[in-house]
Design an enzyme around this catalytic site. Structure first.
Site, PDB file in Angstrom:
ATOM      1  N   GLY A  46       0.846  -1.191   0.000  1.00  0.00           N
ATOM      2  CA  GLY A  46       0.000   0.000   0.000  1.00  0.00           C
ATOM      3  C   GLY A  46       0.878   1.237   0.000  1.00  0.00           C
ATOM      4  O   GLY A  46       2.063   1.165   0.354  1.00  0.00           O
ATOM      5  N   CYS A  94       5.992  -0.225   7.559  1.00  0.00           N
ATOM      6  CA  CYS A  94       5.627   0.974   6.797  1.00  0.00           C
ATOM      7  C   CYS A  94       6.829   1.406   5.980  1.00  0.00           C
ATOM      8  O   CYS A  94       7.951   1.440   6.483  1.00  0.00           O
ATOM      9  CB  CYS A  94       5.223   2.104   7.750  1.00  0.00           C
ATOM     10  SG  CYS A  94       4.727   3.614   6.894  1.00  0.00           S
ATOM     11  N   LEU A  95       6.585   1.731   4.716  1.00  0.00           N
ATOM     12  CA  LEU A  95       7.685   2.165   3.854  1.00  0.00           C
ATOM     13  C   LEU A  95       8.296   3.471   4.360  1.00  0.00           C
ATOM     14  O   LEU A  95       9.429   3.787   4.013  1.00  0.00           O
ATOM     15  CB  LEU A  95       7.194   2.328   2.410  1.00  0.00           C
ATOM     16  CG  LEU A  95       6.739   1.010   1.745  1.00  0.00           C
ATOM     17  CD1 LEU A  95       6.074   1.293   0.401  1.00  0.00           C
ATOM     18  CD2 LEU A  95       7.908   0.048   1.589  1.00  0.00           C
ATOM     19  N   HIS A 136      -4.375   1.375   7.860  1.00  0.00           N
ATOM     20  CA  HIS A 136      -2.998   1.879   7.919  1.00  0.00           C
ATOM     21  C   HIS A 136      -2.824   3.050   6.943  1.00  0.00           C
ATOM     22  O   HIS A 136      -2.281   4.095   7.297  1.00  0.00           O
ATOM     23  CB  HIS A 136      -2.033   0.726   7.587  1.00  0.00           C
ATOM     24  CG  HIS A 136      -0.587   1.104   7.446  1.00  0.00           C
ATOM     25  ND1 HIS A 136       0.403   0.645   8.287  1.00  0.00           N
ATOM     26  CD2 HIS A 136       0.041   1.894   6.536  1.00  0.00           C
ATOM     27  CE1 HIS A 136       1.569   1.149   7.900  1.00  0.00           C
ATOM     28  NE2 HIS A 136       1.377   1.904   6.831  1.00  0.00           N
ATOM     29  N   GLU A 137      -3.337   2.877   5.718  1.00  0.00           N
ATOM     30  CA  GLU A 137      -3.203   3.940   4.704  1.00  0.00           C
ATOM     31  C   GLU A 137      -4.057   5.155   5.057  1.00  0.00           C
ATOM     32  O   GLU A 137      -3.634   6.302   4.876  1.00  0.00           O
ATOM     33  CB  GLU A 137      -3.607   3.428   3.319  1.00  0.00           C
ATOM     34  CG  GLU A 137      -2.843   2.214   2.799  1.00  0.00           C
ATOM     35  CD  GLU A 137      -1.347   2.348   2.889  1.00  0.00           C
ATOM     36  OE1 GLU A 137      -0.834   3.474   2.926  1.00  0.00           O
ATOM     37  OE2 GLU A 137      -0.688   1.305   2.940  1.00  0.00           O
ATOM     38  N   HIS A 140      -2.417   7.427   7.387  1.00  0.00           N
ATOM     39  CA  HIS A 140      -1.449   8.334   6.748  1.00  0.00           C
ATOM     40  C   HIS A 140      -2.123   9.629   6.310  1.00  0.00           C
ATOM     41  O   HIS A 140      -1.522  10.706   6.367  1.00  0.00           O
ATOM     42  CB  HIS A 140      -0.825   7.675   5.508  1.00  0.00           C
ATOM     43  CG  HIS A 140       0.334   6.767   5.791  1.00  0.00           C
ATOM     44  ND1 HIS A 140       1.486   7.178   6.428  1.00  0.00           N
ATOM     45  CD2 HIS A 140       0.536   5.457   5.505  1.00  0.00           C
ATOM     46  CE1 HIS A 140       2.342   6.163   6.510  1.00  0.00           C
ATOM     47  NE2 HIS A 140       1.782   5.098   5.959  1.00  0.00           N
TER      48      HIS A 140
HETATM   49  O1  GNR Z   1       4.077  -2.562   2.614  1.00  0.00           O
HETATM   50  C1  GNR Z   1       3.412  -2.431   3.641  1.00  0.00           C
HETATM   51  N1  GNR Z   1       3.111  -3.519   4.382  1.00  0.00           N
HETATM   52  C2  GNR Z   1       2.184  -3.497   5.424  1.00  0.00           C
HETATM   53  C3  GNR Z   1       2.139  -4.592   6.275  1.00  0.00           C
HETATM   54  C4  GNR Z   1       1.229  -4.637   7.303  1.00  0.00           C
HETATM   55  C5  GNR Z   1       0.353  -3.603   7.491  1.00  0.00           C
HETATM   56  C6  GNR Z   1       0.398  -2.487   6.666  1.00  0.00           C
HETATM   57  C7  GNR Z   1       1.307  -2.434   5.638  1.00  0.00           C
HETATM   58  S1  GNR Z   1       1.328  -1.072   4.585  1.00  0.00           S
HETATM   59  C8  GNR Z   1       2.989  -1.078   4.066  1.00  0.00           C
HETATM   60  C9  GNR Z   1       3.232  -0.013   3.007  1.00  0.00           C
HETATM   61  C10 GNR Z   1       3.028   1.347   3.624  1.00  0.00           C
HETATM   62  O2  GNR Z   1       3.807   1.896   4.349  1.00  0.00           O
HETATM   63  N2  GNR Z   1       1.889   1.917   3.374  1.00  0.00           N
HETATM   64  O3  GNR Z   1       1.599   3.113   3.938  1.00  0.00           O
HETATM   65 NI    NI Z   2       2.715   3.165   5.781  1.00  0.00          NI
END
Ligand code: GNR
Ligand code: NI
Length: 174
Positions: A46, A94-95, A136-137, A140
């Site tokens: 994501g 999270c990236l 999660h997104e 953000h």
């Molecule tokens: O790549 C991602 N893996 C992930 C794993 C578990 C819960 C949420 C995520 S999202 C993350 C990519 C990211 O930072 N999206 O904002």
């Molecule tokens: Ni993230």
């Protein structure tokens, strides 16, 4: 299409509240394409626009495994209409917080209203990894990172390590 750099914590831009997308034009189309390219290259499941420094309420997701065909999804101006009382725990990453992982509890099911890539209004009930990833997104978009759901001790430890790693990287490359 273009790869764009992903912003990492600590960075004040990751705390911004993103603004609604009000025009479904070529600029948004290009941004969506760049978001997919950047997410796939990372790789991640994501990506929210603010992770590329663009404070718009726009996110992309692809939960397909490596042995499955790609399943790109676009969510614009998403809103949670309902969340379940039941919680689910997933290990999140999270990236924007690379190399750190922690268990996060969130509602197991959600109903989300959003607009798709064409601007059409949609509503969808989600569970499992999609529910977790969407939340999660969507966090953000409101300037919230998964570490904000952890205890102060765990959050501080991760953010201190991130700040230190950034300082070291800056010292060697700049
Ligand atoms: O790549 C991602 N893996 C992930 C794993 C578990 C819960 C949420 C995520 S999202 C993350 C990519 C990211 O930072 N999206 O904002
Ligand atoms: Ni993230």
């Amino acid at each position: 299409m273009a790869l764009r750099p992903i912003i990492t914590a600590p960075d004040p831009r990751l705390k911004l509240k993103s603004a609604a997308v009000d025009r479904f034009d070529g600029e948004i189309e290009r941004l969506i394409d760049d978001m997919f390219e950047t997410m796939y290259a990372a790789p991640g499941i994501g990506l929210a626009a603010i992770q590329l420094g663009i404070p718009k309420r726009l996110l992309v997701v692809d939960l397909a495994r490596q042995d499955e065909p790609p399943a790109p999804r676009v969510f614009i101006n998403p809103e949670r209409l309902w969340v379940s009382d039941t919680l689910a725990t997933y290990e999140e990453g999270c990236l924007s917080v690379p190399d750190h992982y922690a268990d996060v509890q969130r509602p197991a099911q959600v109903v989300v209203r959003y607009r798709d890539r064409a601007g059409s209004a949609c509503e969808e009930t989600m569970d499992g990894m999609l529910a977790t990833c969407l939340q999660h997104e969507m966090d953000h978009l409101d300037g919230v990172l998964f570490v904000d759901h952890l205890s102060l001790a765990k959050r501080s430890l991760i953010l201190r390590k991130m700040a230190k790693a950034k300082k070291l990287a800056g010292a060697s490359s700049a």
